[in-house]
Scaffold this motif. Structure first.
Motif, PDB file in Angstrom:
ATOM      1  N   VAL A 100       0.836  -1.205   0.000  1.00  0.00           N
ATOM      2  CA  VAL A 100       0.000   0.000   0.000  1.00  0.00           C
ATOM      3  C   VAL A 100       0.875   1.261   0.000  1.00  0.00           C
ATOM      4  O   VAL A 100       0.590   2.242  -0.704  1.00  0.00           O
ATOM      5  CB  VAL A 100      -0.942  -0.017   1.229  1.00  0.00           C
ATOM      6  CG1 VAL A 100      -1.561   1.342   1.471  1.00  0.00           C
ATOM      7  CG2 VAL A 100      -2.017  -1.084   1.042  1.00  0.00           C
ATOM      8  N   ALA A 101       1.971   1.235   0.767  1.00  0.00           N
ATOM      9  CA  ALA A 101       2.889   2.387   0.818  1.00  0.00           C
ATOM     10  C   ALA A 101       3.530   2.627  -0.549  1.00  0.00           C
ATOM     11  O   ALA A 101       3.679   3.770  -0.987  1.00  0.00           O
ATOM     12  CB  ALA A 101       3.965   2.151   1.876  1.00  0.00           C
ATOM     13  N   ASP A 102       3.890   1.523  -1.235  1.00  0.00           N
ATOM     14  CA  ASP A 102       4.467   1.649  -2.591  1.00  0.00           C
ATOM     15  C   ASP A 102       3.458   2.266  -3.548  1.00  0.00           C
ATOM     16  O   ASP A 102       3.816   3.119  -4.385  1.00  0.00           O
ATOM     17  CB  ASP A 102       4.895   0.271  -3.115  1.00  0.00           C
ATOM     18  CG  ASP A 102       6.119  -0.263  -2.396  1.00  0.00           C
ATOM     19  OD1 ASP A 102       6.797   0.528  -1.723  1.00  0.00           O
ATOM     20  OD2 ASP A 102       6.384  -1.489  -2.489  1.00  0.00           O
ATOM     21  N   MET A 103       2.193   1.832  -3.437  1.00  0.00           N
ATOM     22  CA  MET A 103       1.139   2.383  -4.307  1.00  0.00           C
ATOM     23  C   MET A 103       0.992   3.882  -4.065  1.00  0.00           C
ATOM     24  O   MET A 103       0.885   4.677  -4.997  1.00  0.00           O
ATOM     25  CB  MET A 103      -0.207   1.687  -4.033  1.00  0.00           C
ATOM     26  CG  MET A 103      -0.313   0.282  -4.575  1.00  0.00           C
ATOM     27  SD  MET A 103      -1.981  -0.377  -4.239  1.00  0.00           S
ATOM     28  CE  MET A 103      -1.946  -1.890  -5.176  1.00  0.00           C
ATOM     29  N   ARG A 104       1.011   4.253  -2.761  1.00  0.00           N
ATOM     30  CA  ARG A 104       0.848   5.676  -2.396  1.00  0.00           C
ATOM     31  C   ARG A 104       2.010   6.500  -2.971  1.00  0.00           C
ATOM     32  O   ARG A 104       1.809   7.578  -3.515  1.00  0.00           O
ATOM     33  CB  ARG A 104       0.778   5.800  -0.866  1.00  0.00           C
ATOM     34  CG  ARG A 104       0.446   7.192  -0.377  1.00  0.00           C
ATOM     35  CD  ARG A 104       0.100   7.200   1.104  1.00  0.00           C
ATOM     36  NE  ARG A 104       1.190   6.733   1.939  1.00  0.00           N
ATOM     37  CZ  ARG A 104       1.159   5.607   2.676  1.00  0.00           C
ATOM     38  NH1 ARG A 104       0.078   4.848   2.686  1.00  0.00           N
ATOM     39  NH2 ARG A 104       2.199   5.248   3.409  1.00  0.00           N
ATOM     40  N   GLN A 105       3.209   5.935  -2.871  1.00  0.00           N
ATOM     41  CA  GLN A 105       4.387   6.643  -3.383  1.00  0.00           C
ATOM     42  C   GLN A 105       4.300   6.814  -4.906  1.00  0.00           C
ATOM     43  O   GLN A 105       4.632   7.875  -5.438  1.00  0.00           O
ATOM     44  CB  GLN A 105       5.665   5.871  -3.010  1.00  0.00           C
ATOM     45  CG  GLN A 105       6.947   6.651  -3.251  1.00  0.00           C
ATOM     46  CD  GLN A 105       6.972   7.964  -2.453  1.00  0.00           C
ATOM     47  OE1 GLN A 105       6.859   7.980  -1.229  1.00  0.00           O
ATOM     48  NE2 GLN A 105       7.109   9.092  -3.158  1.00  0.00           N
ATOM     49  N   ASP A 106       3.841   5.776  -5.600  1.00  0.00           N
ATOM     50  CA  ASP A 106       3.689   5.859  -7.060  1.00  0.00           C
ATOM     51  C   ASP A 106       2.698   6.958  -7.443  1.00  0.00           C
ATOM     52  O   ASP A 106       2.900   7.694  -8.417  1.00  0.00           O
ATOM     53  CB  ASP A 106       3.209   4.515  -7.627  1.00  0.00           C
ATOM     54  CG  ASP A 106       4.306   3.464  -7.641  1.00  0.00           C
ATOM     55  OD1 ASP A 106       5.488   3.851  -7.518  1.00  0.00           O
ATOM     56  OD2 ASP A 106       3.982   2.262  -7.757  1.00  0.00           O
TER      57      ASP A 106
ATOM     58  N   LEU B 110      -5.187  12.115  -1.889  1.00  0.00           N
ATOM     59  CA  LEU B 110      -4.608  11.881  -0.559  1.00  0.00           C
ATOM     60  C   LEU B 110      -5.484  12.412   0.576  1.00  0.00           C
ATOM     61  O   LEU B 110      -5.139  12.237   1.754  1.00  0.00           O
ATOM     62  CB  LEU B 110      -3.229  12.556  -0.477  1.00  0.00           C
ATOM     63  CG  LEU B 110      -2.191  12.100  -1.523  1.00  0.00           C
ATOM     64  CD1 LEU B 110      -0.901  12.903  -1.381  1.00  0.00           C
ATOM     65  CD2 LEU B 110      -1.900  10.607  -1.376  1.00  0.00           C
ATOM     66  N   ASN B 111      -6.587  13.074   0.230  1.00  0.00           N
ATOM     67  CA  ASN B 111      -7.504  13.612   1.239  1.00  0.00           C
ATOM     68  C   ASN B 111      -6.776  14.590   2.172  1.00  0.00           C
ATOM     69  O   ASN B 111      -7.013  14.617   3.370  1.00  0.00           O
ATOM     70  CB  ASN B 111      -8.134  12.468   2.049  1.00  0.00           C
ATOM     71  CG  ASN B 111      -9.314  12.926   2.871  1.00  0.00           C
ATOM     72  OD1 ASN B 111      -9.990  13.888   2.504  1.00  0.00           O
ATOM     73  ND2 ASN B 111      -9.550  12.270   3.994  1.00  0.00           N
ATOM     74  N   LEU B 112      -5.819  15.367   1.606  1.00  0.00           N
ATOM     75  CA  LEU B 112      -5.037  16.321   2.404  1.00  0.00           C
ATOM     76  C   LEU B 112      -5.161  17.724   1.804  1.00  0.00           C
ATOM     77  O   LEU B 112      -5.129  17.883   0.585  1.00  0.00           O
ATOM     78  CB  LEU B 112      -3.551  15.926   2.412  1.00  0.00           C
ATOM     79  CG  LEU B 112      -3.182  14.593   3.083  1.00  0.00           C
ATOM     80  CD1 LEU B 112      -1.711  14.285   2.834  1.00  0.00           C
ATOM     81  CD2 LEU B 112      -3.469  14.629   4.578  1.00  0.00           C
TER      82      LEU B 112
ATOM     83  N   ASN C  95      -4.900   3.122 -12.376  1.00  0.00           N
ATOM     84  CA  ASN C  95      -6.155   3.443 -11.673  1.00  0.00           C
ATOM     85  C   ASN C  95      -6.223   2.721 -10.330  1.00  0.00           C
ATOM     86  O   ASN C  95      -6.741   3.264  -9.352  1.00  0.00           O
ATOM     87  CB  ASN C  95      -7.369   3.017 -12.513  1.00  0.00           C
ATOM     88  CG  ASN C  95      -7.604   3.962 -13.663  1.00  0.00           C
ATOM     89  OD1 ASN C  95      -7.057   5.047 -13.687  1.00  0.00           O
ATOM     90  ND2 ASN C  95      -8.416   3.532 -14.622  1.00  0.00           N
ATOM     91  N   LEU C  96      -5.707   1.484 -10.305  1.00  0.00           N
ATOM     92  CA  LEU C  96      -5.743   0.701  -9.067  1.00  0.00           C
ATOM     93  C   LEU C  96      -4.968   1.426  -7.966  1.00  0.00           C
ATOM     94  O   LEU C  96      -5.462   1.571  -6.839  1.00  0.00           O
ATOM     95  CB  LEU C  96      -5.141  -0.692  -9.314  1.00  0.00           C
ATOM     96  CG  LEU C  96      -5.035  -1.600  -8.079  1.00  0.00           C
ATOM     97  CD1 LEU C  96      -6.431  -1.974  -7.574  1.00  0.00           C
ATOM     98  CD2 LEU C  96      -4.245  -2.868  -8.390  1.00  0.00           C
TER      99      LEU C  96
END
Length: 907
Positions: free
Chosen positions: A672-678, A710-712, A812-813
């Motif tokens: 999940v962290a890798d996806m967020r970074q991408d 990111l809802n930020l 998209n994922l």
């Protein structure tokens, strides 16, 4: 002059002869063990199974154990079934063990042959799948042969329509599992929609023996297997368009029976446009404007339904439902539906209730499903005509197994008449003659309509004692077939393919005993009556033999030589005498489609009188050529389907393997962290390009993207105003803020709940996007053919664009998962909530790539709940009480969100 090849075959035998000869030494070795095994007790014979397993564990191969294992099964078959496999059956079993196809004639005992390699391969403990064409045969064979396997200490399971997941899992866990191809494929697709490894029912794909291999791997492989869920109701549109069809005249459309297509002419298109415009369904000027794509689809389906599909041939209407007729077996297919709106068009045509269309959730072709097995084998009475296809697609070699007793059947040349009427008069005369001398007759027809027409003609001639076997009467199928060999019996059958029951001369003793003595308890009286039935059957058999055995009288040629050969093969089992003949007319479908006009005028010039037939081997050869043309076309269709599915198959493997990894992975926080970074990398690269000046940065776009993904709410404008700031520093600050927000959320949720939430969201997002991707690929597949007009290879275009769509889906994922995880909030019940489930409103479909025919029986999963339930009757905590909920309706759970953003988000 004799060719060298023919000369070499005379001296050395054909390659098939040499292969069969190579099995003889092992047959002799098995025979040599017979006396030794006969002397063993039941317990000692059963103990051999454990001994074999021990030898395998110590390093022996299955080939090393073939001779003693086959000898053990032969002895067990004698004790449990009262059957002793012949030498040729042992040879057929060896072909199956080697992973090839054994072509064995009807009545040669294929079901028993399958037990030998099944037992041997099941010893390894990885499971063996025996694949049959229908649930009846799967249940029958599992029950009968299960006695043999049980006697030897192996477990047997069966998979049939309507079983629960628990029952399926138990059946797959057995040493040997009997199932239909549809159920196996359906379970594979459903397993890859589960959210927990423990919910999956199949173990692996080790070894499969396919009965009626030509029917399953050739006929049914023209269509992919699909799981779908319903879309919104469009019945009003179907009925509106159907009402236009009677206004069309022949000049408005062109029908090609060979290619099974129906298209509008220019006049027809103009007429449809005017009618649609008047009805308010046409947007823009032309029917073929981009916004009318869906309307074109519906209009074309309505034309097909009216001009290509015939009631009582392609389908029947029963109890207010359109029921498909299988073109190969003539059976009704309750629960199966034509796809992509064609079934709805037929329902509109027949004015019955219209059921909603379906959207693809998962799909695979039978070619790609069965190629997953480490070892694949098959058996049938007719495979040699398709040997090239078996070799090309499945890598399967076909071996023709000699019959136990030489065939005594006489196959006569076809009789060709000028008109259908003359042909039927000749058929009636022939049936009368055979009946008068007590010869049992099996009359083969190609459709229900023709079988019932012939039945009416027979009644008019004074015949009442005959049976009609077609889709309307398939419930009594086995008992009708079993007694078709009685002296003087007349049985009219539609496409006698894969019936699974032998026609025994004199009738089937076991079937008669089961029917006539069903209520009689075990005892002397029952034994005496059973003996009397067997004696009567023996007398009747002799009478049928004296009359010449079973006469197979075919009323038409099928477009496939195999179907004709299957019909012929019903006669002359185990060396019985028999006879077969085909009666044709120049007005038959096959003759008409392949241009019989010239032949008709020639026969008239030659002075062929009424009721005279032309009989010559050349006619047979000409017909065979016509059939070969159709078979070649069908092979091309299947090859083409497979080429396109191979593109999707590569993607399917990636997605299904990824799902398994996700299910097995305990903690997905790293993923999940890798996806967020991408996602962050992509955002920065898009709005603050590496080579751009600060004044060229799109800060408004970046701020909006950060909120969305990111809802930020970050002060990106203030950061950018700082002296000396560059894109790397902004990238670092966005990353730190996102990681801090994610860490805070993880701390509040706790590690266990967070792990559960992450796994649920990733799996559901992957499934949702994969389904959307399948729809996109379907749309691409339907239009990519037109690229050929621009001198571009449609397949190559499909590969390129399919890959681009797949890459976009993965992008998209990452975005969807990141966005949802940055927004998810903990509700008190979340930790105790049930795990996510695969959609419950699924059904299986098996679609014909050319006709759009849905040829699959539902795999025991309920159809969508389409009830409209009043709001006051819905329980917010029980989704099963909600019925159909509109996508934009408020979610009945009370969250205040729209259904599509709440409980309907991944449906």
């Amino acid at each position: 002059m004799v060719s060298f090849g023919a000369f070499a075959r005379k001296i050395f035998g054909s390659s098939n002869d040499r292969r069969i000869k190579g099995f003889r030494p092992r047959v002799e070795a098995i025979n040599a063990l017979e006396k030794e095994l006969e002397a063993l007790s039941d317990e000692a014979l059963r103990a051999r199974t454990d001994a074999f397993r021990k030898e395998l564990a110590e390093g022996k191969s299955l080939d090393d154990l073939l001779v003693p294992a086959f000898a053990t099964v032969r002895e067990a078959a004698k004790r449990t079934l009262g059957l002793r496999p012949f030498d040729v059956q042992l040879i057929g079993a060896m072909v199956l063990h080697e992973g090839a196809i054994a072509e064995m004639r009807t009545g040669e005992g294929k079901t028993l042959v399958g037990t030998l390699p099944t037992y041997l391969n099941a010893l390894a403990g990885d499971g063996v799948h025996v694949v049959t064409v229908n649930d009846y045969l799967a249940s029958r064979d599992a029950a009968t042969m299960g006695k043999l396997y049980g006697f030897l200490g192996l477990t047997t399971g069966v998979i049939v329509h309507g079983m629960s997941d628990e029952e399926r899992k138990a059946a797959y866990a057995c040493d040997i599992t009997y199932a239909t191809n549809n159920e196996l494929g359906f379970d594979y697709l459903r397993d890859n929609m589960k959210y927990d490894r423990a919910q999956m029912v199949q173990r692996n794909h080790n070894y499969a023996i396919v009965d009626e291999v030509d029917s399953i791997l050739i006929d049914e492989a023209r269509t992919p297997l699909i799981i779908s869920g319903p879309l919104e109701d469009r019945s009003e549109l179907y009925n509106t368009i159907d009402a236009f069809m009677p206004h069309l005249v022949e000049a408005d459309y062109e029908v090609d029976e060979k290619q099974r297509t129906a298209i509008f002419t220019e006049e027809g298109t103009e007429k449809m446009e005017n009618m649609l415009r008047d009805a308010g369904h046409l947007r823009g000027e032309s029917l073929y404007d981009i916004e009318n794509v869906a309307i074109v689809h519906h209009v074309n389906n309505a034309l097909k339904a009216h001009r290509l599909f015939q009631r009582d041939k392609d389908y029947i209407v029963r109890n207010g439902e359109v029921v498909i007729i299988d073109e190969f077996t003539g059976r009704m297919m309750p629960g199966r539906r034509f796809s992509e709106g064609l079934h709805q068009a037929l329902e509109a045509k027949e004015h019955v209730k219209i059921h909603p269309e379906n959207q693809t959730l998962a799909s695979i072709t039978f070619q790609n499903y069965f190629r997953m097995y480490k070892k694949l084998a098959g058996m049938t009475g007719t495979a040699l005509t398709e040997a090239e296809e078996f070799g090309n697609i499945y890598g399967l070699e076909v071996s023709e197994i000699p019959t136990n007793v030489p065939i005594a059947r006489i196959d006569e040349d076809d009789e060709v008449y000028r008109t259908v009427e003359e042909k039927y008069r000749a058929i009636i005369r022939e049936i009368k003659e055979a009946h008068a001398k007590g010869q049992p007759t099996l009359v083969g027809t190609t459709s229900i309509e023709k079988s019932e027409y012939l039945a009416d003609r027979l009644r008019n001639e004074g015949f009442n004692d005959f049976q009609v076997l077609n889709a309307r009467h398939h419930e009594q199928e086995a008992s009708i077939v079993a007694q078709a060999g009685r002296p003087g019996a007349i049985t009219i059958a539609t496409n006698m393919a894969g019936r699974g029951t032998d026609i025994q001369l004199g009738g089937n003793a076991d079937m008669r005993i089961a029917q006539e003595l069903a209520d009689l308890p075990e005892g002397e009286e029952r034994d005496a009556k059973e003996k009397a039935i067997r004696a009567d059957i023996a007398k009747l058999k002799q009478k049928a033999l004296d009359a010449g055995g079973l006469y197979v009288l075919a009323t038409e040629r099928h477009e496939s030589r195999r179907i004709d050969n299957q019909l012929r093969g019903r006669s002359g089992r185990q060396g019985d005498p028999g006879r077969s003949k085909f009666f044709l007319s120049l007005q038959d479908d096959l003759m008409r489609i392949f241009g019989s006009d010239r032949m008709d005028s020639m026969l008239q010039k030659l002075g062929l009188k009424e009721d005279e037939a032309i009989i010559h081997p050349w006619i047979n050869k000409a017909l065979e050529k016509a059939q070969k043309k159709v078979e070649a076309r069908n092979f091309d269709i299947r090859k083409n389907l497979l080429k396109y599915d191979d593109v999707m198959n590569d993607q399917r493997k990636v997605v299904f393997e990824q799902r398994l990894e996700l299910m097995d992975g305990g903690n997905l926080s790293g993923t999940v962290a890798d996806m967020r970074q991408d996602v962050i990398d992509d955002m920065i690269a898009k709005f603050i390009p590496e080579t751009a000046y600060a004044e060229q940065w799109d800060l408004d776009g970046l701020k909006e993207a950060v909120v969305t993904n990111l809802n930020l709410d970050l002060p990106v404008h203030e950061w950018a105003a700082e002296e000396g700031i560059d894109e790397e520093q902004i990238h670092e600050r966005v990353t730190q803020a996102a990681n801090a927000a994610a860490a805070d959320r993880a701390e509040r949720f706790g590690p266990d709940v967070m792990a559960y939430v992450e796994k649920s969201i990733v799996l559901q997002a992957l499934d949702h996007l994969w389904r959307e991707h399948l729809v996109n690929l379907d749309h691409l597949r339907s239009v990519v053919g037109f690229r050929g007009y621009a001198q571009r290879d449609p397949l190559q275009e499909y590969k390129t664009e399919g890959f681009e769509l797949f890459q976009a889906m993965l992008g998209n994922l990452r975005q969807v998962v990141t966005s949802q995880l940055m927004r998810v909030e903990l509700v008190r019940e979340a930790a105790d909530a049930p795990p996510p489930q695969a959609p419950s409103d699924m059904r299986g479909q098996h679609i014909d790539a050319t006709t759009g025919e849905d040829d699959f029986n539902e795999g025991g999963v309920a159809l969508a709940d389409n009830r409209v339930v009043p709001a006051e009757e819905r329980d917010p905590e029980n989704p099963s009480t909600w019925g159909r909920v509109g996508r934009n309706e408020a979610c009945p759970c009370g969250s205040g969100k729209k259904f599509k953003h709440c409980h309907g988000a991944f449906g």
